[in-house]
Design a protein around this motif. Sequence first.
Motif, PDB file in Angstrom:
ATOM      1  N   GLY A   1      -8.809   9.611  11.536  1.00 29.19           N
ATOM      2  CA  GLY A   1      -7.369   9.795  11.391  1.00 29.19           C
ATOM      3  C   GLY A   1      -6.942   9.669   9.936  1.00 29.19           C
ATOM      4  O   GLY A   1      -7.688   9.168   9.086  1.00 29.19           O
ATOM      5  N   LEU A   2      -5.750  10.121   9.658  1.00 27.11           N
ATOM      6  CA  LEU A   2      -5.219   9.955   8.307  1.00 27.11           C
ATOM      7  C   LEU A   2      -5.094   8.475   7.987  1.00 27.11           C
ATOM      8  O   LEU A   2      -4.659   7.687   8.821  1.00 27.11           O
ATOM      9  CB  LEU A   2      -3.842  10.618   8.187  1.00 27.11           C
ATOM     10  CG  LEU A   2      -3.848  12.133   8.067  1.00 27.11           C
ATOM     11  CD1 LEU A   2      -2.418  12.665   8.108  1.00 27.11           C
ATOM     12  CD2 LEU A   2      -4.535  12.567   6.785  1.00 27.11           C
ATOM     13  N   PRO A   3      -5.455   8.095   6.776  1.00 31.89           N
ATOM     14  CA  PRO A   3      -5.348   6.679   6.417  1.00 31.89           C
ATOM     15  C   PRO A   3      -3.886   6.248   6.287  1.00 31.89           C
ATOM     16  O   PRO A   3      -3.035   7.020   5.855  1.00 31.89           O
ATOM     17  CB  PRO A   3      -6.073   6.590   5.071  1.00 31.89           C
ATOM     18  CG  PRO A   3      -6.131   7.975   4.555  1.00 31.89           C
ATOM     19  CD  PRO A   3      -6.061   8.900   5.721  1.00 31.89           C
ATOM     20  N   ILE A   4      -3.652   5.009   6.683  1.00 32.44           N
ATOM     21  CA  ILE A   4      -2.353   4.373   6.504  1.00 32.44           C
ATOM     22  C   ILE A   4      -2.473   3.459   5.291  1.00 32.44           C
ATOM     23  O   ILE A   4      -3.413   2.652   5.214  1.00 32.44           O
ATOM     24  CB  ILE A   4      -1.976   3.534   7.741  1.00 32.44           C
ATOM     25  CG1 ILE A   4      -1.867   4.421   8.970  1.00 32.44           C
ATOM     26  CG2 ILE A   4      -0.682   2.762   7.492  1.00 32.44           C
ATOM     27  CD1 ILE A   4      -1.769   3.639  10.260  1.00 32.44           C
ATOM     28  N   LEU A   5      -1.558   3.579   4.360  1.00 30.62           N
ATOM     29  CA  LEU A   5      -1.553   2.686   3.201  1.00 30.62           C
ATOM     30  C   LEU A   5      -0.869   1.385   3.606  1.00 30.62           C
ATOM     31  O   LEU A   5       0.306   1.372   3.923  1.00 30.62           O
ATOM     32  CB  LEU A   5      -0.817   3.328   2.024  1.00 30.62           C
ATOM     33  CG  LEU A   5      -1.488   4.552   1.428  1.00 30.62           C
ATOM     34  CD1 LEU A   5      -0.588   5.211   0.403  1.00 30.62           C
ATOM     35  CD2 LEU A   5      -2.806   4.187   0.807  1.00 30.62           C
ATOM     36  N   ARG A   6      -1.618   0.311   3.607  1.00 32.18           N
ATOM     37  CA  ARG A   6      -1.074  -0.996   3.972  1.00 32.18           C
ATOM     38  C   ARG A   6      -0.512  -1.740   2.761  1.00 32.18           C
ATOM     39  O   ARG A   6       0.432  -2.494   2.873  1.00 32.18           O
ATOM     40  CB  ARG A   6      -2.146  -1.847   4.659  1.00 32.18           C
ATOM     41  CG  ARG A   6      -2.602  -1.303   5.993  1.00 32.18           C
ATOM     42  CD  ARG A   6      -1.470  -1.321   6.963  1.00 32.18           C
ATOM     43  NE  ARG A   6      -1.923  -0.947   8.302  1.00 32.18           N
ATOM     44  CZ  ARG A   6      -1.091  -0.609   9.259  1.00 32.18           C
ATOM     45  NH1 ARG A   6       0.197  -0.581   9.052  1.00 32.18           N
ATOM     46  NH2 ARG A   6      -1.556  -0.276  10.444  1.00 32.18           N
ATOM     47  N   ARG A   7      -1.140  -1.525   1.615  1.00 28.47           N
ATOM     48  CA  ARG A   7      -0.691  -2.193   0.387  1.00 28.47           C
ATOM     49  C   ARG A   7      -1.218  -1.405  -0.805  1.00 28.47           C
ATOM     50  O   ARG A   7      -2.328  -0.878  -0.756  1.00 28.47           O
ATOM     51  CB  ARG A   7      -1.216  -3.622   0.355  1.00 28.47           C
ATOM     52  CG  ARG A   7      -0.542  -4.494  -0.699  1.00 28.47           C
ATOM     53  CD  ARG A   7      -0.876  -5.976  -0.541  1.00 28.47           C
ATOM     54  NE  ARG A   7      -2.128  -6.277  -1.231  1.00 28.47           N
ATOM     55  CZ  ARG A   7      -3.202  -6.810  -0.661  1.00 28.47           C
ATOM     56  NH1 ARG A   7      -3.199  -7.104   0.617  1.00 28.47           N
ATOM     57  NH2 ARG A   7      -4.287  -7.053  -1.346  1.00 28.47           N
ATOM     58  N   THR A   8      -0.412  -1.318  -1.839  1.00 27.70           N
ATOM     59  CA  THR A   8      -0.859  -0.635  -3.052  1.00 27.70           C
ATOM     60  C   THR A   8      -0.723  -1.577  -4.242  1.00 27.70           C
ATOM     61  O   THR A   8       0.173  -2.416  -4.292  1.00 27.70           O
ATOM     62  CB  THR A   8      -0.041   0.641  -3.320  1.00 27.70           C
ATOM     63  OG1 THR A   8       1.326   0.294  -3.531  1.00 27.70           O
ATOM     64  CG2 THR A   8      -0.139   1.615  -2.169  1.00 27.70           C
ATOM     65  N   GLU A   9      -1.650  -1.434  -5.146  1.00 27.64           N
ATOM     66  CA  GLU A   9      -1.647  -2.135  -6.425  1.00 27.64           C
ATOM     67  C   GLU A   9      -2.032  -1.089  -7.463  1.00 27.64           C
ATOM     68  O   GLU A   9      -2.517  -0.015  -7.100  1.00 27.64           O
ATOM     69  CB  GLU A   9      -2.684  -3.274  -6.414  1.00 27.64           C
ATOM     70  CG  GLU A   9      -2.471  -4.308  -5.318  1.00 27.64           C
ATOM     71  CD  GLU A   9      -3.667  -5.246  -5.174  1.00 27.64           C
ATOM     72  OE1 GLU A   9      -4.336  -5.532  -6.187  1.00 27.64           O
ATOM     73  OE2 GLU A   9      -3.926  -5.677  -4.049  1.00 27.64           O
ATOM     74  N   PRO A  10      -1.848  -1.382  -8.730  1.00 23.38           N
ATOM     75  CA  PRO A  10      -2.283  -0.392  -9.720  1.00 23.38           C
ATOM     76  C   PRO A  10      -3.780  -0.072  -9.567  1.00 23.38           C
ATOM     77  O   PRO A  10      -4.621  -0.967  -9.608  1.00 23.38           O
ATOM     78  CB  PRO A  10      -1.993  -1.083 -11.062  1.00 23.38           C
ATOM     79  CG  PRO A  10      -0.908  -2.075 -10.746  1.00 23.38           C
ATOM     80  CD  PRO A  10      -1.187  -2.531  -9.333  1.00 23.38           C
ATOM     81  N   ASP A  11      -4.072   1.198  -9.338  1.00 23.56           N
ATOM     82  CA  ASP A  11      -5.446   1.697  -9.205  1.00 23.56           C
ATOM     83  C   ASP A  11      -6.230   1.027  -8.076  1.00 23.56           C
ATOM     84  O   ASP A  11      -7.461   0.975  -8.113  1.00 23.56           O
ATOM     85  CB  ASP A  11      -6.203   1.557 -10.534  1.00 23.56           C
ATOM     86  CG  ASP A  11      -5.625   2.463 -11.604  1.00 23.56           C
ATOM     87  OD1 ASP A  11      -5.093   3.536 -11.251  1.00 23.56           O
ATOM     88  OD2 ASP A  11      -5.696   2.101 -12.790  1.00 23.56           O
ATOM     89  N   ARG A  12      -5.530   0.538  -7.050  1.00 24.23           N
ATOM     90  CA  ARG A  12      -6.171  -0.114  -5.898  1.00 24.23           C
ATOM     91  C   ARG A  12      -5.280   0.100  -4.675  1.00 24.23           C
ATOM     92  O   ARG A  12      -4.087  -0.155  -4.732  1.00 24.23           O
ATOM     93  CB  ARG A  12      -6.362  -1.595  -6.179  1.00 24.23           C
ATOM     94  CG  ARG A  12      -7.004  -2.379  -5.026  1.00 24.23           C
ATOM     95  CD  ARG A  12      -7.194  -3.841  -5.409  1.00 24.23           C
ATOM     96  NE  ARG A  12      -8.170  -3.965  -6.465  1.00 24.23           N
ATOM     97  CZ  ARG A  12      -9.474  -4.239  -6.273  1.00 24.23           C
ATOM     98  NH1 ARG A  12      -9.922  -4.437  -5.057  1.00 24.23           N
ATOM     99  NH2 ARG A  12     -10.294  -4.336  -7.293  1.00 24.23           N
TER     100      ARG A  12
END
Length: 159
Positions: free
Chosen positions: A89-100
């Motif tokens: 399935g398409l990934p769900i973004l749970r948390r973003t950080e710079p370049d992570r």
Amino acid sequence: MNAIAFEDWLAITQLYAAYASVVDAGQWDQWPEFFTDDCVYRLQPRENHERGFPLATLAFSSKGMLQDRVYGIRETLFHDPYYQRHVVGLPILRRTEPDRWHCEANYAVFRTKLSDTSTVFNVGRTLDTIVRTPQGLKFAVRECIYDSEMIPNSIIYPI
């Protein structure tokens, strides 16, 4: 959650698609290249994960250990050959950080033995940490959390 640039979102989805394509094609030498040198790759039953138990079916803590698994697949593990096919399935973004990016995606893996019909082999979700490297996006952490405690026979190939 922070906004994500379209180019990063596209690169993340392509990482997932390319990973499944390489594993399904049995291109084992390419598999470790999806990971950072100090990566974590775990395959763990859902119950153990949810209870915080450390026991995992497979647990590797470096790219070198993944390369060793590739050697094992090619040279030392004896098993009935089979094909596998990932549906991710398409990934769900749970948390973003710079370049992570911390992502989650559902998956189903079907297995086809050479003289048999295809069957559902493994179903679950991945909990991934993806990082930007000079070589492009890589998995720093890939936890495959499978739903059933029952594994048919054994798991030879990566999920």
